[in-house]
Motif scaffolding. Structure first.
Motif, PDB file in Angstrom:
ATOM      1  N   GLN A  87       0.825  -1.219   0.000  1.00 37.64           N
ATOM      2  CA  GLN A  87       0.000   0.000   0.000  1.00 37.64           C
ATOM      3  C   GLN A  87       0.853   1.260   0.000  1.00 37.64           C
ATOM      4  OE1 GLN A  87      -3.204  -0.040   2.815  1.00 37.64           O
ATOM      5  NE2 GLN A  87      -3.714  -2.166   2.430  1.00 37.64           N
ATOM      6  N   GLY A  88       2.156   1.110   0.012  1.00 36.53           N
ATOM      7  CA  GLY A  88       3.038   2.266   0.138  1.00 36.53           C
ATOM      8  C   GLY A  88       3.305   2.969  -1.167  1.00 36.53           C
ATOM      9  N   PHE A  89       4.031   4.059  -1.059  1.00 36.45           N
ATOM     10  CA  PHE A  89       4.435   4.859  -2.203  1.00 36.45           C
ATOM     11  C   PHE A  89       5.953   4.746  -2.329  1.00 36.45           C
ATOM     12  CE2 PHE A  89       3.287   7.955  -5.270  1.00 36.45           C
ATOM     13  CZ  PHE A  89       1.904   8.030  -5.231  1.00 36.45           C
ATOM     14  N   PRO A  90       6.463   4.202  -3.424  1.00 38.42           N
ATOM     15  CA  PRO A  90       7.915   4.140  -3.558  1.00 38.42           C
ATOM     16  C   PRO A  90       8.518   5.542  -3.640  1.00 38.42           C
ATOM     17  CG  PRO A  90       6.803   2.795  -5.224  1.00 38.42           C
ATOM     18  CD  PRO A  90       5.768   3.659  -4.582  1.00 38.42           C
ATOM     19  N   LEU A  91       9.776   5.651  -3.236  1.00 41.16           N
ATOM     20  CA  LEU A  91      10.569   6.845  -3.505  1.00 41.16           C
ATOM     21  C   LEU A  91      11.710   6.426  -4.426  1.00 41.16           C
ATOM     22  CD1 LEU A  91      10.892   8.447   0.068  1.00 41.16           C
ATOM     23  CD2 LEU A  91       9.077   8.753  -1.627  1.00 41.16           C
ATOM     24  N   ALA A  92      12.228   7.351  -5.225  1.00 40.99           N
ATOM     25  CA  ALA A  92      13.367   7.070  -6.094  1.00 40.99           C
ATOM     26  C   ALA A  92      14.344   8.233  -5.970  1.00 40.99           C
ATOM     27  CB  ALA A  92      12.909   6.904  -7.540  1.00 40.99           C
ATOM     28  N   VAL A  93      15.530   7.932  -5.475  1.00 46.89           N
ATOM     29  CA  VAL A  93      16.520   8.978  -5.221  1.00 46.89           C
ATOM     30  C   VAL A  93      17.878   8.527  -5.745  1.00 46.89           C
ATOM     31  CG1 VAL A  93      17.635  10.420  -3.494  1.00 46.89           C
ATOM     32  CG2 VAL A  93      15.270   9.685  -3.146  1.00 46.89           C
ATOM     33  N   ASP A  94      18.396   9.257  -6.698  1.00 47.01           N
ATOM     34  CA  ASP A  94      19.741   9.026  -7.225  1.00 47.01           C
ATOM     35  C   ASP A  94      19.973   7.562  -7.586  1.00 47.01           C
ATOM     36  OD1 ASP A  94      20.130  11.723  -6.759  1.00 47.01           O
ATOM     37  OD2 ASP A  94      20.946  11.380  -4.763  1.00 47.01           O
ATOM     38  N   GLY A  95      18.997   6.981  -8.232  1.00 48.27           N
ATOM     39  CA  GLY A  95      19.152   5.629  -8.764  1.00 48.27           C
ATOM     40  C   GLY A  95      18.702   4.518  -7.845  1.00 48.27           C
ATOM     41  N   LEU A 495      -8.597   1.997  -6.923  1.00 51.27           N
ATOM     42  CA  LEU A 495      -8.270   2.412  -5.559  1.00 51.27           C
ATOM     43  C   LEU A 495      -6.839   2.906  -5.410  1.00 51.27           C
ATOM     44  CD1 LEU A 495     -10.015  -0.377  -3.432  1.00 51.27           C
ATOM     45  CD2 LEU A 495     -10.892   1.867  -4.088  1.00 51.27           C
ATOM     46  N   ALA A 496      -6.023   2.778  -6.446  1.00 50.03           N
ATOM     47  CA  ALA A 496      -4.619   3.179  -6.367  1.00 50.03           C
ATOM     48  C   ALA A 496      -4.473   4.674  -6.630  1.00 50.03           C
ATOM     49  CB  ALA A 496      -3.803   2.385  -7.384  1.00 50.03           C
ATOM     50  N   SER A 497      -3.256   5.168  -6.466  1.00 52.15           N
ATOM     51  CA  SER A 497      -2.969   6.556  -6.821  1.00 52.15           C
ATOM     52  C   SER A 497      -2.761   6.687  -8.325  1.00 52.15           C
ATOM     53  CB  SER A 497      -1.719   7.039  -6.084  1.00 52.15           C
ATOM     54  OG  SER A 497      -1.997   7.231  -4.723  1.00 52.15           O
ATOM     55  N   LEU A 498      -2.749   7.918  -8.788  1.00 50.51           N
ATOM     56  CA  LEU A 498      -2.544   8.218 -10.204  1.00 50.51           C
ATOM     57  C   LEU A 498      -1.213   8.931 -10.391  1.00 50.51           C
ATOM     58  CD1 LEU A 498      -6.126   9.589 -11.040  1.00 50.51           C
ATOM     59  CD2 LEU A 498      -5.279   7.243 -11.312  1.00 50.51           C
ATOM     60  N   LEU A 499      -0.719   8.882 -11.629  1.00 49.09           N
ATOM     61  CA  LEU A 499       0.529   9.561 -11.980  1.00 49.09           C
ATOM     62  C   LEU A 499       0.320  10.354 -13.261  1.00 49.09           C
ATOM     63  CD1 LEU A 499       3.665  10.013 -11.945  1.00 49.09           C
ATOM     64  CD2 LEU A 499       3.845   7.855 -13.230  1.00 49.09           C
ATOM     65  N   SER A 500       0.732  11.618 -13.230  1.00 46.69           N
ATOM     66  CA  SER A 500       0.707  12.459 -14.421  1.00 46.69           C
ATOM     67  C   SER A 500       2.143  12.729 -14.859  1.00 46.69           C
ATOM     68  CB  SER A 500      -0.006  13.791 -14.099  1.00 46.69           C
ATOM     69  OG  SER A 500       0.156  14.720 -15.145  1.00 46.69           O
ATOM     70  N   GLY A 537      -1.932   1.064  -4.224  1.00 45.42           N
ATOM     71  CA  GLY A 537      -0.852   1.819  -3.614  1.00 45.42           C
ATOM     72  C   GLY A 537      -0.349   2.896  -4.545  1.00 45.42           C
ATOM     73  N   GLY A 538       0.954   3.144  -4.488  1.00 48.37           N
ATOM     74  CA  GLY A 538       1.533   4.287  -5.196  1.00 48.37           C
ATOM     75  C   GLY A 538       2.056   3.958  -6.575  1.00 48.37           C
ATOM     76  N   VAL A 539       2.284   5.005  -7.341  1.00 42.00           N
ATOM     77  CA  VAL A 539       2.876   4.902  -8.674  1.00 42.00           C
ATOM     78  C   VAL A 539       3.728   6.154  -8.904  1.00 42.00           C
ATOM     79  CG1 VAL A 539       0.725   5.802  -9.688  1.00 42.00           C
ATOM     80  CG2 VAL A 539       2.393   4.661 -11.157  1.00 42.00           C
ATOM     81  N   GLN A 548      14.011   6.632 -18.501  1.00 39.18           N
ATOM     82  CA  GLN A 548      12.841   6.856 -17.651  1.00 39.18           C
ATOM     83  C   GLN A 548      12.186   5.532 -17.277  1.00 39.18           C
ATOM     84  OE1 GLN A 548       9.691   9.275 -19.362  1.00 39.18           O
ATOM     85  NE2 GLN A 548       8.410   9.132 -17.526  1.00 39.18           N
ATOM     86  N   TYR A 549      11.806   5.421 -16.016  1.00 39.07           N
ATOM     87  CA  TYR A 549      11.110   4.235 -15.511  1.00 39.07           C
ATOM     88  C   TYR A 549       9.775   4.669 -14.876  1.00 39.07           C
ATOM     89  CZ  TYR A 549      15.712   2.036 -15.905  1.00 39.07           C
ATOM     90  OH  TYR A 549      16.906   1.562 -16.381  1.00 39.07           O
ATOM     91  N   VAL A 550       8.819   3.756 -14.902  1.00 39.39           N
ATOM     92  CA  VAL A 550       7.564   3.943 -14.173  1.00 39.39           C
ATOM     93  C   VAL A 550       7.440   2.781 -13.194  1.00 39.39           C
ATOM     94  CG1 VAL A 550       5.043   4.022 -14.333  1.00 39.39           C
ATOM     95  CG2 VAL A 550       6.448   5.134 -16.094  1.00 39.39           C
ATOM     96  N   ALA A 551       7.319   3.098 -11.910  1.00 38.26           N
ATOM     97  CA  ALA A 551       7.253   2.061 -10.871  1.00 38.26           C
ATOM     98  C   ALA A 551       5.884   2.097 -10.209  1.00 38.26           C
ATOM     99  CB  ALA A 551       8.346   2.290  -9.825  1.00 38.26           C
ATOM    100  N   VAL A 552       5.310   0.921 -10.015  1.00 37.17           N
ATOM    101  CA  VAL A 552       3.983   0.826  -9.404  1.00 37.17           C
ATOM    102  C   VAL A 552       3.965  -0.391  -8.489  1.00 37.17           C
ATOM    103  CG1 VAL A 552       3.121  -0.462 -11.410  1.00 37.17           C
ATOM    104  CG2 VAL A 552       1.495   0.682  -9.891  1.00 37.17           C
ATOM    105  N   VAL A 553       3.262  -0.265  -7.372  1.00 32.11           N
ATOM    106  CA  VAL A 553       3.153  -1.407  -6.457  1.00 32.11           C
ATOM    107  C   VAL A 553       1.805  -2.092  -6.657  1.00 32.11           C
ATOM    108  CG1 VAL A 553       4.702  -0.435  -4.738  1.00 32.11           C
ATOM    109  CG2 VAL A 553       2.245   0.021  -4.564  1.00 32.11           C
TER     110      VAL A 553
END
Lengths: 587, 128
Positions: A87-95, A495-500, A537-539, A548-553
């Motif tokens: 249910q979490g939201f990933p973070l992406a920092v410096d690879g 029920l998940a989050s959205l990404l623009s 969860g998050g995306v 570019q990558y798109v990550a989703v749980v």
């Protein structure tokens, strides 16, 4: 409000490091300056809402409307058993991609290859955590100053070294003295402070605190009690019912640097539902308006003093709280607006500069986006509810929406170039029998409801159009006026989050596991893949080495998701509720 | 660790009367809500602990978040009607939970847990 000092208790819990398997990429320190300017850094996703605009929009456009049809799985990570899905939201920092799974496990993964870097499983006090309904949940983390931060369901906040996963500090922030509650939401870093809110709107304790914790030491700097913290709040709970009134702020809010203000949504009051019906100002289990439950609160980031508030649901009689963490900062015509969705399917547009003095926020506009509601007749542009449908003791049929609301706790997204806010609604109702519940002991933390119910499909839309099944919508609107630009109907409410993204795309992780990419201009489906199980969860999107990558749980199972087998049957009758995967896509 | 429950001390006569009453209620209330029928069988057993005790009210107050329709409908938690678990197993699960179900041993008195177990066992094997 109470000031706290807490002794730092550093526990020697060692992370599992996968040394030798990690790629060259390692996270640099995330400074306050980086967080403050995160809206200009699209290669990284450094906080729950990406940046302090709260737009959930990245300018990355390598993946765009023309080539998204070529999007394919780059790697995936299976974190083993994940009760109630991820249910979490990933973070992406410096690879490096960081994400959380069930009950407080953090993973650090190489963002280009999917190779694990380290993992830390918090040792949860099961005796305490499993005294609440929320025990499997964790909805994300924060990062700054070389640390990652995560709350736990047993009331702790943990700081780990971002490069190694080693414990820096691990402190109990919230005791059980005023009711057994904990943390399920992701923290928010503001300057040198980590802010996190308590869960437990349905539990009979108090006081639904929001904490500000020193990022270096782990000691509490200030605490704001969402109920019972000041005299105005106590006066709005007859018979001292604030002592059993629930409250909280269980999702991640935002921060406005221009006014140094933390914006947060608060939880519902307990008990859910009120048998007294329309006489709620004078009688019943919690007489009065019940401040500051189901409200938006603005707090001074340095002191925690209440700067302003607006109670979106005065004396919330439906569990349509304000805990949705989405706060969109939108400037237009010299005005700064803070847009906030409420669970009842209302979008509130606040004057972001009407803070200071502890008074009511000014509301520039308010409008409904739910399509089948009947708990109110509507909302005024000033944000006042019209035609409340009270639910006195007894049976009530076809109340819409159900307790799950028209908007769930995940977030929408906003495309600033198109001035388009993408939002989801869930359209289902329930039959409910409201009862007079027994008053629990003060500060006891007991489950505290006043009804039993059965979810069902709506019979009609607000405009009278007949409906024969529950459904969901993806809506694209002007966030300030509410004007609809396009609308897509989903058989199963998302029920998940959205990404623009700057590629003019909106990504939609579906309840049935279908992951969609749609054209931001018109909602046209441009790409779709089957992830194998539902998502709630998050995306995010990020870039490593120019790619570019798109990550989703993924992963399914929650209070809202629990309605789906009864409402829709297959595929939800057999969908696992203890699996989940981090899926990462690229061209 | 075994959970200790103080069982209510019903007399043999009362048990027989309640069984007979239960049969009568079942027949009389054929068109009524089956949860009312189950509760009507259970409530008198616990009046010695609380006057006008209502097991449905207790169920709504503590269990309804996950178990819809007074236990007749699966949702966040499973349907409870038709449970094949023994009363003792049900008491144990209410007391200690089974994640994600919380344990209620610190929230409910032993007789309240027993009353809920009795109610669940009294529900007929029907679903909403």
């Amino acid at each position: 409000m109470t000031r706290w000092t807490t002794t730092v208790a550093v526990k020697a819990i060692t992370a599992v490091a996968f040394v030798g398997f990690a790629s060259q990429a390692m996270a640099a320190d995330v400074t306050w300056d980086r967080l403050l300017n995160a809206q200009n850094d699209d290669a990284n996703w450094m906080m729950y809402h990406k940046d302090f605009t709260g737009h959930h929009h990245s300018g990355l456009k390598q993946i765009n409307t023309k080539n998204v049809k070529n999007l394919k799985l780059a790697w995936q990570h299976n974190p083993s058993a994940t009760k109630r899905g991820i249910q979490g939201f990933p973070l992406a920092v410096d690879g490096i991609v960081y994400y959380t799974t069930t009950s407080g496990t953090i993973w650090a993964i190489d963002g280009a290859t999917g190779v694990p870097v380290w993992q830390h499983a918090a040792k949860i006090d099961v005796e305490r955590a499993e005294g609440t309904f929320y025990n499997p949940y964790n909805r994300g983390l924060a990062i700054s100053g070389g640390n990652v931060y995560m709350g736990t369901t047993d009331g702790r906040l943990i700081a780990l070294n971002a490069k190694t996963g080693a414990v820096v500090w691990d402190n109990e922030i919230m005791t059980v003295a005023k009711g057994n509650k904990g943390f399920t939401g992701a923290p928010l870093v503001v300057k040198d402070t980590v802010i996190i809110g308590a869960n437990g709107g349905e539990l009979s304790g108090c006081c639904g605190p929001i904490y500000a914790v020193d990022a270096k030491s782990g000691s509490v700097k200030w605490q704001f009690d969402t109920i019972g913290g000041d005299q105005r709040s106590r006066d709005s709970w007859g018979n001292d019912s604030w002592k059993i009134g629930g409250g909280g702020g269980w999702m991640t809010g935002s921060y406005d640097p221009a006014t140094n203000t933390v914006w947060w949504g608060t939880a519902n009051p307990a008990p859910d539902y009120d048998y007294i019906g329309g006489d709620w100002m004078n009688n019943g289990p919690r007489p009065g308006e019940n401040l500051y439950s189901s409200s938006v609160i603005a707090l001074d980031a340095d002191s925690g003093e209440l700067s302003a508030y607006f109670q979106e649901m005065p004396h919330d009689a439906w569990d349509f709280d304000s805990a949705v963490g989405e706060f969109l900062m939108i400037e237009k015509g010299g005005k700064r607006n803070m847009v906030h969705p409420n669970k009842g399917g209302i979008i509130f547009v606040y004057d972001a500069d009407s803070v200071g003095g502890g008074n009511e926020l000014a509301v520039n506009n308010a409008y409904m986006i739910g399509e089948t509601y009947n708990y109110i007749k509507g909302v005024t542009k000033e944000g006042r509810l019209v035609g409340r449908r009270e639910l006195p003791e007894g049976k009530h049929s076809d109340v819409c929406p159900a307790i799950d609301g028209a908007i769930s706790w995940n977030t929408g997204a906003y495309n600033p170039k198109r001035n388009t806010h993408f939002m989801l609604t869930q359209e289902f109702c329930f039959d409910i029998e409201v009862v007079n519940p027994e008053r629990p002991d003060d500060f006891s933390g007991q489950a505290y409801f006043g009804a039993s119910w059965t979810s069902k499909a709506p019979k009609q839309k607000v405009d009278g159009t007949p409906v024969d099944a529950a459904y969901g919508t993806l809506q694209a609107r002007d966030p300030l006026t509410g004007d609809m630009k396009w609308r897509v109907e989903y058989k199963y409410p998302v029920l998940a989050s959205l990404l623009s993204t700057g590629g003019d795309l909106v990504f939609v992780p579906g309840a049935d596991g279908m992951f969609d990419a749609r054209d931001a201009k018109n909602g046209k489906l441009l790409w779709q893949t089957n992830m194998g199980t539902g998502a709630h969860g998050g995306v995010i999107t990020y870039m490593v080495d120019g790619k570019q990558y798109v990550a989703v749980v993924t992963g399914w199972g929650s209070h809202v998701a629990g309605n789906y087998p009864g409402l829709f049957g297959a595929p939800f009758t057999t969908m696992s509720t203890d699996t989940g995967t981090l899926m990462v896509y690229a061209l | 660790m075994q959970y200790n429950v103080s069982f209510s001390a019903l007399t043999r006569t009362a048990l027989i009367m309640l069984c007979l009453t239960g049969l009568t209620i079942s027949a009389t209330y054929a068109e009524e809500d089956v949860t009312d029928i189950a509760a009507a069988e259970i409530n008198p057993n616990y009046f010695e602990y609380k006057e006008n005790f209502s097991v449905k009210r207790l169920f709504a107050s503590r269990c309804s978040w996950c178990h819809q329709g007074y236990g007749l409908k699966a949702a966040d938690g499973p349907r409870l009607s038709g449970s094949t678990k023994s009363k003792e197993k049900i008491i144990e699960q209410i007391a200690y939970g089974k994640s994600p179900m919380p344990g209620f041993r610190k929230q409910l008195k032993p007789w309240q847990i027993e009353a809920l177990a009795d109610y669940i066992k009294a529900l007929p094997d029907v679903a909403l």
